[in-house]
Design a protein around this motif. Structure first.
Motif, PDB file in Angstrom:
ATOM      1  N   ARG A 169       0.843  -1.196   0.000  1.00 50.59           N
ATOM      2  CA  ARG A 169       0.000   0.000   0.000  1.00 50.59           C
ATOM      3  C   ARG A 169       0.880   1.248   0.000  1.00 50.59           C
ATOM      4  O   ARG A 169       0.575   2.247  -0.661  1.00 50.59           O
ATOM      5  CB  ARG A 169      -0.911  -0.017   1.236  1.00 50.59           C
ATOM      6  N   ARG A 170       2.018   1.173   0.727  1.00 54.05           N
ATOM      7  CA  ARG A 170       2.937   2.320   0.783  1.00 54.05           C
ATOM      8  C   ARG A 170       3.843   2.369  -0.442  1.00 54.05           C
ATOM      9  O   ARG A 170       4.138   3.457  -0.946  1.00 54.05           O
ATOM     10  CB  ARG A 170       3.806   2.223   2.054  1.00 54.05           C
ATOM     11  N   ARG A 171       4.282   1.196  -0.901  1.00 48.23           N
ATOM     12  CA  ARG A 171       5.228   1.146  -2.017  1.00 48.23           C
ATOM     13  C   ARG A 171       4.736   0.133  -3.053  1.00 48.23           C
ATOM     14  O   ARG A 171       5.240  -0.992  -3.126  1.00 48.23           O
ATOM     15  CB  ARG A 171       6.621   0.754  -1.504  1.00 48.23           C
ATOM     16  N   PRO A 172       3.749   0.498  -3.868  1.00 52.71           N
ATOM     17  CA  PRO A 172       3.178  -0.450  -4.834  1.00 52.71           C
ATOM     18  C   PRO A 172       4.171  -0.819  -5.930  1.00 52.71           C
ATOM     19  O   PRO A 172       5.096  -0.067  -6.240  1.00 52.71           O
ATOM     20  CB  PRO A 172       1.975   0.309  -5.394  1.00 52.71           C
ATOM     21  N   GLY A 173       3.943  -1.983  -6.509  1.00 52.06           N
ATOM     22  CA  GLY A 173       4.774  -2.448  -7.621  1.00 52.06           C
ATOM     23  C   GLY A 173       3.889  -3.005  -8.720  1.00 52.06           C
ATOM     24  O   GLY A 173       2.746  -2.569  -8.903  1.00 52.06           O
ATOM     25  N   THR A 174       4.410  -3.994  -9.439  1.00 52.82           N
ATOM     26  CA  THR A 174       3.648  -4.604 -10.527  1.00 52.82           C
ATOM     27  C   THR A 174       3.136  -5.994 -10.153  1.00 52.82           C
ATOM     28  O   THR A 174       2.622  -6.713 -11.007  1.00 52.82           O
ATOM     29  CB  THR A 174       4.527  -4.723 -11.790  1.00 52.82           C
ATOM     30  N   ASP A 175       3.273  -6.372  -8.905  1.00 55.12           N
ATOM     31  CA  ASP A 175       2.898  -7.705  -8.432  1.00 55.12           C
ATOM     32  C   ASP A 175       1.386  -7.812  -8.232  1.00 55.12           C
ATOM     33  O   ASP A 175       0.644  -6.821  -8.282  1.00 55.12           O
ATOM     34  CB  ASP A 175       3.626  -8.000  -7.122  1.00 55.12           C
ATOM     35  N   ILE A 176       0.928  -9.038  -7.982  1.00 49.71           N
ATOM     36  CA  ILE A 176      -0.499  -9.306  -7.800  1.00 49.71           C
ATOM     37  C   ILE A 176      -1.064  -8.540  -6.611  1.00 49.71           C
ATOM     38  O   ILE A 176      -2.183  -8.003  -6.678  1.00 49.71           O
ATOM     39  CB  ILE A 176      -0.726 -10.824  -7.644  1.00 49.71           C
ATOM     40  N   THR A 177      -0.321  -8.462  -5.523  1.00 51.75           N
ATOM     41  CA  THR A 177      -0.802  -7.729  -4.347  1.00 51.75           C
ATOM     42  C   THR A 177      -1.083  -6.267  -4.689  1.00 51.75           C
ATOM     43  O   THR A 177      -2.136  -5.724  -4.332  1.00 51.75           O
ATOM     44  CB  THR A 177       0.231  -7.815  -3.208  1.00 51.75           C
ATOM     45  N   SER A 178      -0.176  -5.635  -5.393  1.00 53.62           N
ATOM     46  CA  SER A 178      -0.352  -4.232  -5.766  1.00 53.62           C
ATOM     47  C   SER A 178      -1.534  -4.047  -6.722  1.00 53.62           C
ATOM     48  O   SER A 178      -2.276  -3.059  -6.620  1.00 53.62           O
ATOM     49  CB  SER A 178       0.934  -3.694  -6.416  1.00 53.62           C
ATOM     50  N   ILE A 179      -1.725  -4.995  -7.639  1.00 57.42           N
ATOM     51  CA  ILE A 179      -2.857  -4.909  -8.567  1.00 57.42           C
ATOM     52  C   ILE A 179      -4.181  -4.990  -7.810  1.00 57.42           C
ATOM     53  O   ILE A 179      -5.125  -4.240  -8.086  1.00 57.42           O
ATOM     54  CB  ILE A 179      -2.768  -6.020  -9.633  1.00 57.42           C
TER      55      ILE A 179
END
Length: 429
Positions: free
Chosen positions: A221-231
């Protein structure tokens, strides 16, 4: 590995007020991958397509073994809810808080436990996140991880393909897709294995799994990326941190252990069935045929919780009461004589099995799971072409679990490993 009869001599009567009589325990050290198939067939013979079982002392449920009945169970949400807060035994205070079954069936704000509109609200983000996984990139990642693992034991000339390969490979791939580092991912998989064991350690394993995933969600939530969690976090459905965590639990519990078992059991069939191995080598059958044979005959998930009757009804020849728990007997339904070839021939080239469920809640991760399993089997067959069992087949044994069908170990020997395929060595990031 031999299959022995499993008589219903250990029956217990249902608890007072329970919905079943003559319930058979679906737990205990006597039940494993050797004895469960015979138990399902005897339950079918005695009770028909829906059989009374005990998941733990005093906790009765119905095991749905009929292929037609399981299709109805998975498709009719108005009769069979996913929400465990409807479970009558729970509402009556008859489920001990430390029950080993509770971590698998307790309510979470996740797609697995929701019906109707709420299910669709969460299914959308989950399906989108999985659809965003690049199949070509996923296969390269799996092959690179597989090559790295094989290189770790190739010089020994022997390995346990469960602990050295099948258990580690899905963990490396799936936890990477979620955005976890390798050490935390390893800790998470240990917790998932403890949860699926349905024993005294399951509650602690469940708490540890929740802690790891909630920390991951807050970090993304603080440092989103391209992973499933961030999506999942940035989807317009606006899932909360707790909802994202709960859906990650669903993906992991349903995905990691299933893929582990699928890889190991497919390799066992290839190693133990010379005619099947010859057909693969000669091109008459494909690796996908082997994968589907496993899904029909040895489903990695034997039984899956759960549905809850929304009203009193007659179902599969049994009188079901509102709030009764019904277990998806995936292995039993796949072995239903009504859907198997009359001549007993292996089911090949047919994917009408129910190993991934059916209806609105069909497993959304089955395509990535198949890709991971196929790549894992392909890679090790290429690298170790003379792979052979290191023990007689009859000495192989299964884990004890009411839910999962997995080998404890798959010891093998081999000589003269081939080098990695071009472009695979060192490809894992």
């Amino acid at each position: 590995m031999t299959t022995t009869p499993s008589p219903l001599s250990a029956q217990h009567p249902a608890p007072p007020g329970g919905g079943s009589t003559g319930a058979t325990p679906l737990y205990g050290p006597q039940l494993d991958g050797d004895t469960l198939p015979a138990l399902y067939e005897e339950l079918r013979r005695v009770h028909g397509p829906v059989a009374p079982v005990l998941l733990a002392p005093g906790l009765d449920a119905w095991l749905v073994l009929g292929h037609r009945e399981l299709l109805r169970l998975t498709r009719e949400e108005h009769h069979f809810s996913h929400d465990p807060r409807r479970w009558r035994l729970l509402l009556e205070g008859r489920v001990p808080p430390d029950s080993p079954i509770l971590p698998m069936v307790r309510h979470r704000p996740a797609v697995l436990f929701a019906d109707g509109r709420e299910h669709r609200r969460m299914r959308g983000p989950v399906s989108l996140a999985l659809a965003g996984v690049d199949g070509h990139e996923l296969r390269r990642t799996v092959e690179a991880a597989a090559e790295e693992l094989i290189s770790g034991f190739a010089a020994r000339g022997e390995a346990d393909l469960v602990s050295d390969y099948a258990r580690q490979l899905p963990m490396r791939v799936v936890t990477g897709l979620l955005g976890l580092d390798e050490d935390t991912g390893r800790d998470l998989v240990r917790a998932i294995s403890g949860l699926a064991g349905a024993d005294a350690s399951s509650a602690d394993a469940s708490r540890r799994m929740d802690e790891i995933l909630l920390t991951l969600v807050r970090d993304k939530r603080r440092r989103p990326g391209t992973d499933i969690t961030s999506i999942l976090l940035r989807h317009p459905a606006g899932l909360s941190d707790t909802e994202v965590q709960a859906n990650l639990v669903t993906l992991l519990v349903a995905g990691n252990q299933t893929t582990l078992n699928w890889i190991a059991t497919t390799l066992r069939i290839i190693l133990c069935d010379p005619s099947f191995q010859s057909s693969l080598t000669g091109g008459r059958l494909s690796v996908d045929d082997a994968l589907d044979l496993v899904l029909w005959r040895f489903p990695p998930t034997q039984n899956f919780p759960a549905r809850y009757a929304t009203e009193d009804m007659s179902f599969g020849g049994q009188d079901i009461r509102a709030g009764d728990m019904l277990i998806l007997g995936l292995a039993g339904a796949n072995a239903d004589p009504a859907v198997l070839p009359a001549d007993g021939a292996p089911v090949v080239g047919n994917r009408s099995h129910l190993s991934f469920g059916a209806g609105p809640h069909t497993c959304p991760a089955q395509d990535p799971a198949r890709l991971i399993t196929r790549a894992a089997v392909d890679t090790i067959r290429h690298r170790l072409p003379d792979l052979r069992l290191a023990v007689p087949e009859g000495e192989l044994s299964w884990i004890n679990s009411p839910w999962s069908m997995g080998l404890r170990a798959l010891p093998v020997r081999f000589t003269d490993p081939r080098p990695p395929r071009a472009g695979q060595a060192g490809a894992l990031r």
